[in-house]
Design a protein around this motif. Structure first.
Motif, short mmCIF file in Angstrom:
data_model
loop_
_atom_site.label_atom_id
_atom_site.label_comp_id
_atom_site.label_asym_id
_atom_site.label_seq_id
_atom_site.Cartn_x
_atom_site.Cartn_y
_atom_site.Cartn_z
N UNK A 170 0.95 2.82 9.22
CA UNK A 170 1.89 1.90 8.40
C UNK A 170 2.42 2.65 7.27
N UNK A 171 1.19 3.10 6.42
CA UNK A 171 1.59 3.79 5.25
C UNK A 171 2.29 4.99 5.30
N UNK A 172 2.11 5.97 6.58
CA UNK A 172 3.04 7.03 6.86
C UNK A 172 4.56 6.70 7.06
N UNK A 173 4.41 5.63 7.94
CA UNK A 173 5.90 5.28 8.50
C UNK A 173 6.68 4.50 7.05
N UNK A 174 6.02 3.91 6.37
CA UNK A 174 6.61 3.38 5.29
C UNK A 174 6.99 4.41 4.23
N UNK A 175 6.03 5.19 4.08
CA UNK A 175 6.44 6.38 3.03
C UNK A 175 7.61 7.24 3.68
N UNK A 176 7.92 7.36 4.89
CA UNK A 176 8.94 7.94 5.46
C UNK A 176 10.33 7.27 5.24
N UNK A 177 10.14 5.86 5.42
CA UNK A 177 11.41 5.10 5.23
C UNK A 177 11.83 5.33 3.69
N UNK B 164 13.25 -0.01 -0.28
CA UNK B 164 12.63 0.15 -1.57
C UNK B 164 11.37 -0.46 -1.72
N UNK B 165 10.49 -0.02 -2.86
CA UNK B 165 9.19 -0.63 -2.86
C UNK B 165 9.16 -1.36 -4.26
N UNK B 166 8.79 -2.62 -4.10
CA UNK B 166 8.86 -3.46 -5.32
C UNK B 166 7.15 -3.68 -5.67
N UNK B 167 6.78 -3.65 -6.77
CA UNK B 167 5.32 -4.01 -7.23
C UNK B 167 4.37 -2.62 -7.08
N UNK B 168 3.15 -2.98 -7.14
CA UNK B 168 2.31 -1.68 -7.22
C UNK B 168 0.97 -2.30 -6.33
N UNK B 169 0.24 -1.46 -5.62
CA UNK B 169 -0.94 -1.68 -5.03
C UNK B 169 -0.67 -2.73 -4.01
N UNK B 170 -1.69 -4.02 -4.12
CA UNK B 170 -2.01 -5.13 -3.42
C UNK B 170 -0.60 -5.94 -3.36
N UNK B 171 0.17 -5.88 -4.41
CA UNK B 171 1.26 -6.82 -4.50
C UNK B 171 2.39 -6.10 -3.96
#
Length: 97
Positions: free
Chosen positions: A33-40, A47-54
């Motif tokens: 999941x982390x790899x796929x999301x990093x690719x997207x 786009x990424x909103x927030x940091x770490x667990x949130x």
């Protein structure tokens, strides 16, 4: 990838989702999941909103007022606020039961 396209289609219906949502929807491990999301992210498709667990992910043109958390649970969970039907994100892979 089919599972990434599947995730993008879900994001078009729901304003934002988490990595854990991606794991559940695509039926993949935390690392995948982390790899796929990093690719997207790298391709500018989310786009990424927030940091770490949130941290949440949304489509680039999602209005900020619609970014409310969404509770997603496994298909068939009677306590679900929203229970999505089972859709195989990898339909071309042979299943072994």
């Amino acid at each position: 990838m089919r599972r990434q396209a599947f995730f993008l289609s879900i994001l078009s219906m729901h304003p934002s989702l988490t990595r854990a949502d991606y794991e559940l929807l695509a039926q993949v491990s935390h690392n995948t999941a982390a790899r796929d999301l990093a690719d997207l992210l790298a391709r500018g498709l989310i786009v990424r909103l927030g940091n770490s667990s949130s941290c949440r992910y949304c489509l680039p043109d999602t209005p900020s007022e619609s970014l409310m958390p969404l509770q997603i649970t496994a298909p068939g969970d009677p306590s679900a606020a929203l229970s999505l039907p089972h859709v195989d994100p990898n339909p071309t892979q042979a299943r072994t039961n």
